[in-house]
Design a protein around this motif. Structure first.
Motif, PDB file in Angstrom:
ATOM      1  N   GLU A   1      -1.444   2.177   7.809  1.00 37.82           N
ATOM      2  CA  GLU A   1      -2.005   1.511   6.638  1.00 37.82           C
ATOM      3  C   GLU A   1      -1.094   1.595   5.420  1.00 37.82           C
ATOM      4  O   GLU A   1      -1.429   1.065   4.350  1.00 37.82           O
ATOM      5  N   SER A   2       0.058   2.248   5.558  1.00 35.84           N
ATOM      6  CA  SER A   2       0.960   2.449   4.422  1.00 35.84           C
ATOM      7  C   SER A   2       2.227   1.612   4.580  1.00 35.84           C
ATOM      8  O   SER A   2       2.815   1.570   5.666  1.00 35.84           O
TER       9      SER A   2
ATOM     10  N   THR B   1       1.224   5.394  -0.189  1.00 37.19           N
ATOM     11  CA  THR B   1       0.595   6.712  -0.029  1.00 37.19           C
ATOM     12  C   THR B   1       1.476   7.751  -0.697  1.00 37.19           C
ATOM     13  O   THR B   1       2.682   7.804  -0.447  1.00 37.19           O
TER      14      THR B   1
ATOM     15  N   THR C   1      -3.013   5.416  -2.017  1.00 38.61           N
ATOM     16  CA  THR C   1      -3.753   6.504  -1.382  1.00 38.61           C
ATOM     17  C   THR C   1      -3.131   7.799  -1.878  1.00 38.61           C
ATOM     18  O   THR C   1      -1.911   7.980  -1.792  1.00 38.61           O
TER      19      THR C   1
ATOM     20  N   VAL D   1      -7.574   5.204  -3.091  1.00 42.60           N
ATOM     21  CA  VAL D   1      -8.280   6.075  -2.144  1.00 42.60           C
ATOM     22  C   VAL D   1      -7.779   7.488  -2.382  1.00 42.60           C
ATOM     23  O   VAL D   1      -6.563   7.723  -2.458  1.00 42.60           O
TER      24      VAL D   1
ATOM     25  N   LYS E   1       0.854  -1.190   0.000  1.00 45.33           N
ATOM     26  CA  LYS E   1       0.000   0.000   0.000  1.00 45.33           C
ATOM     27  C   LYS E   1       0.887   1.236   0.000  1.00 45.33           C
ATOM     28  O   LYS E   1       1.713   1.422   0.906  1.00 45.33           O
TER      29      LYS E   1
ATOM     30  N   ASP F   1      -7.910  11.628  -1.229  1.00 47.13           N
ATOM     31  CA  ASP F   1      -8.232  12.554  -0.137  1.00 47.13           C
ATOM     32  C   ASP F   1      -7.880  13.964  -0.608  1.00 47.13           C
ATOM     33  O   ASP F   1      -6.708  14.280  -0.800  1.00 47.13           O
TER      34      ASP F   1
ATOM     35  N   ARG G   1      -2.083  -0.440  -5.435  1.00 43.28           N
ATOM     36  CA  ARG G   1      -2.835   0.028  -4.264  1.00 43.28           C
ATOM     37  C   ARG G   1      -2.268   1.376  -3.812  1.00 43.28           C
ATOM     38  O   ARG G   1      -1.139   1.462  -3.326  1.00 43.28           O
TER      39      ARG G   1
ATOM     40  N   LEU H   1      -2.975   6.666   8.822  1.00 43.03           N
ATOM     41  CA  LEU H   1      -2.405   6.711   7.483  1.00 43.03           C
ATOM     42  C   LEU H   1      -1.069   5.963   7.438  1.00 43.03           C
ATOM     43  O   LEU H   1      -0.812   5.172   6.535  1.00 43.03           O
TER      44      LEU H   1
END
Length: 283
Positions: free
Chosen positions: A118-119, A30, A54, A98, A28, A100, A52, A115
């Protein structure tokens, strides 16, 4: 027999698996900043199999961005994260994205911690130094791997660094070390023109800075993407042909004010004793 419609298929990475390995590449990622630097980093990672993401950025694409941003003219007025999400969905329909639209400075502390949790990797591609430090503080505190990429004003060069928890210094360490080194590219290497002075002081735009060429930004973004890939493949423990990072900091000089002078400087960034950000973190 007809094949499946292309829109139902994921990205075919078979021809690059010898470089990235046979893993699922489900880390994941970001990305903070989807401008002319962060957007290409995202594209390179997506085209190399990662899916994946963000994406965090409050900015919209404006006409002034068209000289350096991959967004299309029809995208003007749209959020850069929405343009990026659309691009990801087109390139790989199996992407999980995702978005933002908030300024990361507006996130609550609990949201910032979540954050990071989850990264697997946070990519700092913002043009704000205060936000770089904010992201750095978060990653050091949570021991989250991070890469940072920035282009110096006028496109004279750039900086790419990788924060490897327990192995390297942080972004604040980088700034401390860079103050004592000569010959590295810096914003002050490109003198302000009279036109720029007029814009900054005559119109009250104190944050205005001359941009580099799209080719200048592309050089730094490509290196930033490669450093991020190396970090991700290490996290995924993938058997691959892309070598591991042998330095956590690369300073890239593209040109001086008066001439072109390509140069790269590799530095194994140490953790600085007394760094107020990372010196108290145990390895």
């Amino acid at each position: 027999m007809a094949g499946k419609p292309t829109e139902t298929l994921g990205l075919d990475c078979q021809r690059i698996r010898h470089l990235t390995g046979a893993g699922t590449q489900d880390s994941k990622i970001t990305i903070v900043g989807l401008g002319s630097g962060g957007f290409p980093v995202m594209q390179h990672l997506a085209m190399s199999g990662w899916r994946r993401f963000t994406l965090i950025d409050p900015d919209k694409l404006e006409s002034v961005n068209l000289v350096k941003h991959p967004g299309l003219r029809k995208d003007q007025g749209r959020l850069k994260i929405d343009i990026a999400a659309e691009w990801l969905a087109d390139r790989n329909p199996h992407s999980e994205v995702v978005v933002d639209p908030r300024d990361i400075r507006d996130l609550a502390e609990s949201e910032m911690s979540r954050l990071a949790e989850e990264s697997d990797l946070i990519i700092s591609a913002t043009d704000s130094n205060s936000i770089r430090h904010m992201i750095n503080d978060l990653c050091v505190r949570t021991q989250t791997p991070m890469t940072v990429g920035l282009v110096h004003r006028g496109g004279t060069g750039g900086t790419v660094m990788a924060f490897q928890p327990g192995m390297s210094g942080c972004y604040m360490c980088l700034e401390t070390v860079s103050e004592g080194l000569e010959g590295l590219p810096a914003d002050q290497d490109y003198p302000r023109s009279q036109e720029e002075q007029d814009i900054i002081y005559g119109r009250g735009q104190r944050n205005y800075a001359l941009a580099g060429l799209s080719a200048d930004i592309a050089i730094v973004s490509a290196i930033h993407a490669q450093a991020s890939m190396a970090q991700l493949l290490d996290l995924e423990q993938a058997a691959r042909s892309i070598p591991r990072l042998n330095a956590s900091w690369m300073a890239i000089q593209i040109r001086l004010a008066s001439n072109w002078e390509w140069q790269t400087t590799l530095i194994d960034l140490p953790k600085i004793d007394g760094c107020i950000c990372c010196s108290n973190i145990r390895d």
